[in-house]
Design a protein around this motif. Structure first.
Motif, PDB file in Angstrom:
ATOM      1  N   ASP B  80       0.858  -1.177   0.000  1.00  0.00           N
ATOM      2  CA  ASP B  80       0.000   0.000   0.000  1.00  0.00           C
ATOM      3  C   ASP B  80       0.897   1.231   0.000  1.00  0.00           C
ATOM      4  OD1 ASP B  80      -1.570   2.194   0.912  1.00  0.00           O
ATOM      5  OD2 ASP B  80      -3.077   0.731   1.537  1.00  0.00           O
ATOM      6  N   SER B  83       1.709   3.049   3.054  1.00  0.00           N
ATOM      7  CA  SER B  83       2.436   2.317   4.083  1.00  0.00           C
ATOM      8  C   SER B  83       3.765   2.985   4.407  1.00  0.00           C
ATOM      9  CB  SER B  83       2.669   0.897   3.576  1.00  0.00           C
ATOM     10  OG  SER B  83       3.803   0.361   4.173  1.00  0.00           O
ATOM     11  N   GLU B  85       6.160   1.161   5.579  1.00  0.00           N
ATOM     12  CA  GLU B  85       7.085   0.038   5.625  1.00  0.00           C
ATOM     13  C   GLU B  85       8.408   0.373   4.958  1.00  0.00           C
ATOM     14  OE1 GLU B  85       7.018  -2.617   7.100  1.00  0.00           O
ATOM     15  OE2 GLU B  85       4.940  -3.176   7.449  1.00  0.00           O
ATOM     16  N   ARG B  94       0.382  -6.258  10.353  1.00  0.00           N
ATOM     17  CA  ARG B  94      -0.639  -5.221  10.375  1.00  0.00           C
ATOM     18  C   ARG B  94      -2.021  -5.843  10.392  1.00  0.00           C
ATOM     19  NH1 ARG B  94       0.868  -0.052   8.662  1.00  0.00           N
ATOM     20  NH2 ARG B  94       3.110   0.085   8.331  1.00  0.00           N
ATOM     21  N   PRO B  96      -5.433  -6.600   9.056  1.00  0.00           N
ATOM     22  CA  PRO B  96      -6.001  -6.564   7.709  1.00  0.00           C
ATOM     23  C   PRO B  96      -7.344  -5.842   7.698  1.00  0.00           C
ATOM     24  CG  PRO B  96      -6.247  -8.753   8.662  1.00  0.00           C
ATOM     25  CD  PRO B  96      -5.474  -7.938   9.653  1.00  0.00           C
ATOM     26  N   LYS B 151      -7.855  -0.711  10.935  1.00  0.00           N
ATOM     27  CA  LYS B 151      -7.229  -1.354   9.774  1.00  0.00           C
ATOM     28  C   LYS B 151      -5.815  -0.798   9.576  1.00  0.00           C
ATOM     29  CE  LYS B 151      -8.184  -2.174   4.846  1.00  0.00           C
ATOM     30  NZ  LYS B 151      -6.959  -1.999   4.206  1.00  0.00           N
ATOM     31  N   ASP B 152      -4.905  -1.684   9.210  1.00  0.00           N
ATOM     32  CA  ASP B 152      -3.526  -1.321   8.891  1.00  0.00           C
ATOM     33  C   ASP B 152      -2.698  -0.930  10.097  1.00  0.00           C
ATOM     34  OD1 ASP B 152      -4.150   0.037   5.605  1.00  0.00           O
ATOM     35  OD2 ASP B 152      -3.345  -1.899   6.223  1.00  0.00           O
ATOM     36  N   GLU B 153      -3.268  -0.996  11.270  1.00  0.00           N
ATOM     37  CA  GLU B 153      -2.481  -0.701  12.455  1.00  0.00           C
ATOM     38  C   GLU B 153      -1.469  -1.827  12.671  1.00  0.00           C
ATOM     39  OE1 GLU B 153      -3.692  -0.096  16.914  1.00  0.00           O
ATOM     40  OE2 GLU B 153      -4.987   1.084  15.614  1.00  0.00           O
TER      41      GLU B 153
END
Lengths: 506, 165
Positions: B80, B83, B85, B94, B96, B151-153
């Protein structure tokens, strides 16, 4: 393609008494047997557990019967249900394939008791060869070499005398042993008594039992096996040898026929020993006699497999025979397909077992699904499999997914063709050993035919998959990027005015 | 802007430099002209990079892409772009989807293997185990049992590869 090379004489195919044959197996080997049944005009019956109701072998057969069991494997091991399925469908014979019930004497007996033909040897022969001790004794009594050994004893001087008579090197083991304790390799008579005393004292200390025994130690052993056919009347022929020395986790991953660099006299001696054993046992069926071959040219009987072997296609490729057809004709009482002198040999064949496993993780099984299967095609190549698009790869069954079998006019050509085919083969969705197999075939020691059962361990470092070159890496990144919708859309689908502005969208 | 692609566990950036008349991308400072781009479908493909044909097979599997190219298999994932990252998407786990932690299976300092379940979450009445993205040692568990997240945490962090010997 399996039958395309088949040159079995046009025997009495039409007079085969079997109208319908049940194949008590699944996967690639069931499909393999069905192909021959189709070619012979014999109706086929498949069996399957609930989880494989739509499997390829089920679709390929004229009829299918569901069998039940706590696990899929348990169902395939339930001989009673399988015989009932054969009777219910009007089958007159059962072909067991390999694995499962193929070497189960009780099953063979029950099949015959039910009035059906078992396409294999009689139960007594299966039992004889299924027991290591009885098989070894039988072989030794017929002049088939078995590894010399000295029986367990506590009398060290008598032991040393007997052991020295066998010759060196020798492996000394604790009779009650395990885990390498009390084990040593002795290379000369002068070391023998000392080594035996040491082994006995270690054995006493670790196992409370000081008896030791010795057997011939075979260094860098090769696994050589002979494909045989017997008619059950004492007539037998061999279809040459196969080499299956490349193994991992004690299982074969690459097999070839003929064996590389085998001196003609040695080859003849090994094949003759196999025929002697099979004729003496009045063996009926196709079978395989396995030997260990030492670097010094000595060879010893290991065991006999009384069934069709996984690696039988390499023999079919060099001899042009259809072994399944030979099995059926022998079971029908038609005898051997040809005399020994008529067995031809053409070129060289190699089989690679494609397994769902990760070579970088000690070859542990992998799971996944078949997302894409792209198989190279050539008249010299067989891809034995029962894979379907989308099929889940689970641990329900053996991790072997397929066999890539390649023929060439000689060994170098067969290696080159195999490597090219492995590189072209695409099986996406599960980690496999495909690239590893290509590395083994490309290794100088493999090319030189310098094989032994420790090959995978000996060349461990050299067989690790290397990193791609930057060029290949960039190609892969571009190929991957173009497969992502986000990238693809941004690269192509944006209307022209926006295309020059580019970048972000919501 | 650069797309972040994780290829076999390593993060790469790929930039679109131009689209006309041919697509030009930049990877690690190298520009490549892609004159034939193939189709988006699964299966055998041929593209042309710098005038040379490149053949490969490709398949989509959920959010991953599987490739067979030059006799090698690759697995790719697109990160993403929002992100943060930097470790190839492999250093943390993370969420989902938004939800709550049901069970924490591991503790900080535990050695874990790729695929091993680290934490079970519940989202929309569905329980899901979040697996370790690679082999490693757990550096931090940022949500404990019963806590909720978005989400994405990032829920679990692994130690940097570099810190492990």
């Amino acid at each position: 393609m399996s039958s395309s090379h088949a040159t079995n004489p046009p025997a009495a195919a039409t007079s085969i008494p079997f109208k319908r044959i049940l194949v008590a197996n699944r996967g690639e080997i069931a499909c393999r047997v069905f192909r021959t049944l189709n070619a012979l005009g014999i109706a086929s019956v498949a069996i399957h557990h609930r989880v494989e109701a739509r499997a390829k072998h089920v679709r390929m057969a004229d009829q299918a019967v569901e069998i039940s069991g706590e696990t899929p494997v348990a169902a395939h091991l339930d001989g009673r249900q399988i015989i009932e399925a054969a009777l219910a469908t009007g089958a007159d014979a059962i072909h067991p394939g390999y694995g499962f019930l193929s070497e189960n004497a009780g099953f063979a007996k029950a099949v015959v008791a039910a009035g059906l033909t078992f396409i294999g040897p009689d139960a007594a022969t299966i039992a004889l060869m299924g027991d290591k001790i009885s098989a070894r004794n039988f072989a030794a009594a017929r002049g088939v070499p078995v590894a010399p050994s000295v029986m367990p004893t506590q009398d060290i001087d008598a032991f040393a005398r007997d052991a020295a008579a066998i010759g060196f090197p020798l492996l000394i083991k604790a009779a009650a042993g395990g885990g390498g304790k009390g084990m040593s390799i002795v290379r000369s008579a002068s070391e023998l008594t000392q080594a035996a005393r040491l082994a006995a004292s270690e054995a006493q200390r670790y196992f409370g039992d000081g008896r030791v025994y010795a057997e011939t130690y075979v260094e860098r052993p090769r696994h050589i096996e002979v494909q045989v056919l017997g008619d059950g009347q004492g007539n037998a022929i061999h279809l040459f040898e196969r080499e299956c020395s490349v193994q991992r986790r004690f299982q074969k991953i690459i097999e070839e026929a003929p064996a590389a660099n085998l001196a003609p006299e040695l080859r003849e001696a090994i094949c003759a020993a196999a025929v002697r054993l099979v004729a003496a046992a009045k063996y009926r069926n196709a079978g395989t006699v396995e030997f260990i071959l030492g670097a010094d040219g000595r060879f010893f009987f290991l065991e006999m497999n009384t069934r069709l072997q996984v690696e039988h296609p390499v023999t079919e490729m060099i001899t042009g025979l259809d072994l399944v057809r030979a099995q059926i004709e022998i079971a029908a009482g038609h005898g051997l397909p040809m005399a020994q002198g008529a067995v031809a040999q053409h070129g060289h064949a190699i089989e690679c077992r494609i397994c769902a496993e990760d070579p970088a993780r000690e070859f542990l099984p992998e799971t996944g699904a078949v997302r894409y299967l792209g198989v190279p095609e050539a008249e010299y190549l067989r891809f034995e499999n029962a894979l379907d698009p989308g099929q889940k790869i689970t641990t329900d069954f053996d991790p072997m997914l397929a066999k890539l079998v390649v023929h060439g006019p000689n060994r170098d050509a067969a290696i080159a063709r195999s490597i090219a085919a492995l590189k072209e083969l695409a099986l996406l969705g599960v980690t496999t050993n495909i690239d590893y197999l290509a590395r083994v075939l490309g290794h100088p020691a493999f090319r030189a035919g310098d094989l032994h059962t420790g090959f995978v361990a000996e060349h461990r470092e050299a067989l690790v998959i290397d990193q791609p070159t930057p060029d290949v890496l960039h190609q892969a990144l571009i190929a991957a990027a173009l497969g992502f919708r986000e990238f693809h859309d941004l690269a192509f689908s944006v209307p022209e005015p926006h295309a020059s502005i580019g970048q972000w969208r919501n | 802007m650069a797309f972040k692609l994780v290829l076999d566990g390593t993060l790469h950036e790929i930039d679109i430099v131009r689209r006309r008349p041919h697509l030009v991308v930049r990877i690690d400072g190298c520009e490549h002209e892609v004159s034939v781009t193939g189709s988006y479908d699964d299966g055998r493909q041929a593209i042309e990079i710098a005038g040379s044909a490149v053949h490969f097979a490709r398949a989509h599997a959920a959010d991953r892409l599987l490739l067979r190219l030059d006799g090698r298999s690759f697995e790719a994932k697109l990160l993403d772009p929002r992100s943060e990252e930097t470790g190839g998407g492999q250093d943390s786990v993370r969420a989902p989807m938004p939800g709550a932690v049901v069970t924490v299976h591991k503790a900080v300092g535990d050695q874990v293997s790729r695929g091993e379940p680290l934490i079970t979450i519940e989202s929309m009445k569905l329980q899901t185990a979040l697996p370790a993205p690679r082999d490693g040692v757990i550096a931090a568990i940022l949500r404990s049992e019963g806590e909720v997240f978005d989400k994405d945490e990032i829920i679990v962090r692994l130690e940097d590869m570099a810190q492990e010997s």
